[in-house]
Design a protein around this motif. Sequence first.
Motif, short mmCIF file in Angstrom:
data_model
loop_
_atom_site.label_atom_id
_atom_site.label_comp_id
_atom_site.label_asym_id
_atom_site.label_seq_id
_atom_site.Cartn_x
_atom_site.Cartn_y
_atom_site.Cartn_z
N SER A 72 26.34 58.40 23.62
CA SER A 72 27.19 57.46 22.88
C SER A 72 28.24 58.21 22.08
CB SER A 72 26.35 56.61 21.93
OG SER A 72 25.42 55.84 22.64
N LEU A 73 29.38 57.56 21.94
CA LEU A 73 30.50 58.10 21.16
C LEU A 73 30.88 57.01 20.16
CD1 LEU A 73 33.25 60.25 21.61
CD2 LEU A 73 34.10 57.93 21.86
N LEU A 74 31.11 57.42 18.91
CA LEU A 74 31.53 56.47 17.87
C LEU A 74 33.01 56.68 17.59
CD1 LEU A 74 28.55 56.85 15.35
CD2 LEU A 74 28.84 55.15 17.14
N ALA A 75 33.83 55.70 17.93
CA ALA A 75 35.27 55.78 17.69
C ALA A 75 35.58 55.01 16.40
CB ALA A 75 36.04 55.18 18.86
N ASP A 76 36.17 55.72 15.45
CA ASP A 76 36.51 55.11 14.15
C ASP A 76 37.54 53.99 14.37
OD1 ASP A 76 36.90 54.57 11.50
OD2 ASP A 76 37.69 56.54 10.97
N THR A 77 37.28 52.82 13.79
CA THR A 77 38.20 51.69 13.94
C THR A 77 39.26 51.67 12.84
OG1 THR A 77 36.74 50.24 12.67
CG2 THR A 77 36.48 50.24 15.07
N ALA A 78 39.11 52.51 11.82
CA ALA A 78 40.05 52.49 10.69
C ALA A 78 41.50 52.73 11.13
CB ALA A 78 39.63 53.49 9.61
N PRO A 79 41.80 53.72 11.99
CA PRO A 79 43.20 53.88 12.40
C PRO A 79 43.75 52.65 13.13
CG PRO A 79 41.96 55.85 12.95
CD PRO A 79 40.97 54.82 12.51
N ALA A 80 42.93 52.05 13.96
CA ALA A 80 43.38 50.85 14.68
C ALA A 80 43.59 49.69 13.70
CB ALA A 80 42.38 50.46 15.76
N VAL A 81 42.71 49.58 12.71
CA VAL A 81 42.85 48.51 11.71
C VAL A 81 44.11 48.74 10.88
CG1 VAL A 81 41.83 47.55 9.61
CG2 VAL A 81 40.39 47.95 11.61
N ARG A 82 44.34 50.02 10.48
CA ARG A 82 45.55 50.33 9.71
C ARG A 82 46.81 50.03 10.54
NH1 ARG A 82 42.44 54.69 7.87
NH2 ARG A 82 43.30 56.08 9.45
N ALA A 83 46.79 50.39 11.81
CA ALA A 83 47.94 50.12 12.69
C ALA A 83 48.15 48.61 12.84
CB ALA A 83 47.74 50.77 14.05
N ALA A 84 47.05 47.88 13.01
CA ALA A 84 47.17 46.42 13.15
C ALA A 84 47.69 45.81 11.85
CB ALA A 84 45.82 45.82 13.52
N LEU A 85 47.20 46.30 10.70
CA LEU A 85 47.69 45.78 9.42
C LEU A 85 49.16 46.13 9.21
CD1 LEU A 85 44.63 46.44 7.08
CD2 LEU A 85 45.44 44.25 7.98
N ALA A 86 49.55 47.34 9.63
CA ALA A 86 50.96 47.72 9.51
C ALA A 86 51.82 46.81 10.39
CB ALA A 86 51.15 49.18 9.90
N GLN A 87 51.36 46.54 11.61
CA GLN A 87 52.11 45.65 12.49
C GLN A 87 52.16 44.24 11.89
OE1 GLN A 87 50.26 45.92 16.32
NE2 GLN A 87 51.29 47.85 16.84
N LEU A 88 51.03 43.79 11.35
CA LEU A 88 51.00 42.47 10.72
C LEU A 88 51.96 42.43 9.54
CD1 LEU A 88 49.78 39.66 10.43
CD2 LEU A 88 47.98 40.67 9.02
N ALA A 89 51.96 43.50 8.73
CA ALA A 89 52.89 43.54 7.60
C ALA A 89 54.33 43.50 8.10
CB ALA A 89 52.65 44.80 6.77
N GLY A 90 54.61 44.22 9.19
CA GLY A 90 55.96 44.18 9.77
C GLY A 90 56.34 42.80 10.25
N VAL A 91 55.40 42.15 10.94
CA VAL A 91 55.67 40.79 11.44
C VAL A 91 55.86 39.83 10.27
CG1 VAL A 91 54.60 38.84 12.64
CG2 VAL A 91 54.53 41.11 13.66
N LEU A 92 55.01 39.96 9.24
CA LEU A 92 55.15 39.08 8.07
C LEU A 92 56.46 39.34 7.34
CD1 LEU A 92 51.51 39.04 6.66
CD2 LEU A 92 52.69 37.23 7.91
N ALA A 93 56.84 40.61 7.24
CA ALA A 93 58.12 40.93 6.59
C ALA A 93 59.28 40.34 7.39
CB ALA A 93 58.28 42.44 6.44
N ALA A 94 59.21 40.48 8.71
CA ALA A 94 60.27 39.92 9.56
C ALA A 94 60.31 38.40 9.42
CB ALA A 94 60.06 40.33 11.01
N ALA A 95 59.12 37.79 9.38
CA ALA A 95 59.06 36.33 9.22
C ALA A 95 59.61 35.93 7.85
CB ALA A 95 57.63 35.84 9.38
N ALA A 96 59.30 36.71 6.82
CA ALA A 96 59.82 36.40 5.49
C ALA A 96 61.34 36.53 5.46
CB ALA A 96 59.18 37.33 4.45
N VAL A 97 61.85 37.58 6.09
CA VAL A 97 63.31 37.76 6.14
C VAL A 97 63.95 36.61 6.91
CG1 VAL A 97 65.13 39.21 7.10
CG2 VAL A 97 63.27 40.26 5.82
N ALA A 98 63.34 36.27 8.05
CA ALA A 98 63.88 35.15 8.85
C ALA A 98 63.82 33.85 8.05
CB ALA A 98 63.11 35.02 10.16
#
Length: 181
Positions: A72-98
């Motif tokens: 078994s291999l344990l892959a840390d989900t924190a980088p993926a979560v941070r990337a997803a949150l960054a993308q979400l923040a980008g989408v929310l910022a774009a939506a706020a600007v729009a």
Amino acid sequence: IDRLWRGAPEPLFFATPGGEVLISNRAELGAVAVRRIGMRGHELWRIDGARELPQRALVATRDLPVVGLTGSLLADTAPAVRAALAQLAGVLAAAAVAGAMILTGRARLRAEALAARRLERQVAARTAELRAANAGLTREIAERREAEAALERAQDDLVQAGKLAALGQLAAGLGHELNQP
């Protein structure tokens, strides 16, 4: 090999079919509390109380039937979560600007419409004032023309009266001269 394996970035371990960890590249792997979380067909672990292990890890497992173990291999989900949150923040910022642009555009359109209505009212009021002034000027022109015509008639009458007076004086002078021997 043991030194290289211990330096691998992801935690690795081999376990018996009963779940007992036989060998791992992280010493604390066998001594931590693991809570299994199923997530859309993937096995996700929440690991509490570990310093060298990720708090949440996606588990990739492969059966090794030749040796009777599971790797078994344990892959840390924190980088993926941070990337997803960054993308979400980008989408929310774009939506706020729009959204801000839409609201600003609507406010601008409302302000322009209000200004247009105000201008139309001012134009209508000024047009009414100009029409009234024009009508007054037209009446004044007509009155002046009538006054000029009356003045011309009076002047003509005065000229005629002057001519008649002169003719009368001439006739009186002639009559006087004729009557005086």
